[in-house]
Write an enzyme that holds these catalytic residues in place. Structure first.
Site: not given
Length: 311
Positions: A123, A158, A208, A222, A230, A270, A278, A280
């Protein structure tokens, strides 16, 4: 080659979803030898970096994904590749493991490169690309967060170093829970929080995108469960087939060279609507779903990239 996986307990993986399992399965099919150890079995021992773990054979059997040999202690310089694959939270235990694996840099290829995993938290790396991201704040001060919420009305709050959708809250313009949530988070953690403007496009899905050596190889969408903000599959998000958009390619073209140059071979980003949320690098997921949707062996592409780096 000899391949080691530093990961969470392999006995609990979902053989139809876990990316670490799929990477191990592909490595085994390519003739490589596999070793598994848990992060807390990693050690620095009088000049050597060692791990207590098991040689293993993986198998696509539900409830028994691997056959493990008796536990042994091995000097990690004996391996050609070590996979850093334990899930966050990105806490001091995780950070310490990256420091220990750093010590192997002259003799072993660690994937993803632990120095840059430590310096590229999911993040925080996105902060280098403010024009690609929604309005974002990292802060611990409640008044500062209140001012951000006043500017944007509808926000996502978050943990800065969480994962899997845990602890993600939407606070709309009428919500009165910011102070209570702040007390909850700061009561058990000294870390700042991350706050982003809520993106209504998330109802259509959180994409993703998988990158291998900085190049996009596909994406899955997703979709959040009904009544859920979420989209993470850990909390009921539904994966769907989706194509890469022009915006996805634009985002990947911007961030890809940096990831490749920093040894981030397997990355999942993301994207919600037009925005990157994000990057990852710690333990990205999604390759099994992508393989089922697109019929492309992503694990093979990852191993080809690794083998190319090893010459």
């Amino acid at each position: 080659m000899k391949i080691a996986f530093q990961m969470d307990p392999i006995s609990g993986v979902d053989i139809d979803a876990d990316s670490s399992f799929r990477l191990a399965e592909e490595a085994q099919a390519r003739g490589h030898s596999l070793f598994y150890y848990a992060p807390d079995k990693l050690a620095y021992d009088e000049g050597r970096v060692t791990a207590r773990g098991h040689w293993m054979q993986v198998q696509r059997v539900a409830g028994m994904p691997a056959v493990l040999e008796p536990e042994v202690t091995i000097d990690l310089t004996e391996f050609d590749v070590i996979w850093l694959r334990q899930d966050p939270p990105f806490d001091m235990h995780y950070i310490t493991s990256t420091h220990l694996l750093d010590r192997l840099a002259d003799s072993v290829l660690v994937v993803n490169n632990p120095f840059w995993v430590r310096n590229f938290p999911e993040k925080l790396l996105v902060l280098d690309f403010p024009d690609l991201t929604p309005p974002t704040m990292v802060a611990r001060d409640l008044q500062t967060i209140r001012e951000f919420k006043a500017r944007h009305g509808d926000i996502i709050l978050k943990p800065l170093y969480g994962n899997g959708g845990a602890g993600v809250f939407r606070l709309d313009a009428n919500d009165r829970n910011l102070s209570s949530l702040y007390e909850l988070f700061t009561g058990f953690s000294r870390e700042p929080l991350i706050v982003q403007k809520y993106l209504p496009a998330v109802t259509d899905g959180d994409k993703r995108v998988i990158l291998v050596e900085g190049e996009p190889v596909g994406a899955i969408n997703r979709v959040p469960a009904k009544g859920e903000v979420r989209s993470n599959m850990h909390v009921g998000g539904r994966p769907e087939k989706i194509a890469l958009s022009d915006r996805d390619h634009e985002i990947c073209a911007r961030i890809g060279p940096l990831l490749r140059d920093r040894g981030q071979i397997f990355v999942g980003i993301d994207v919600i609507g037009q925005y990157l949320t994000e990057i990852n690098v710690t333990s990205p997921t999604g390759i099994q779903e992508l393989e089922r949707f697109d019929g492309v062996n992503i694990a093979e592409k990852i191993w080809q990239a690794i083998e190319a780096r090893l010459g």
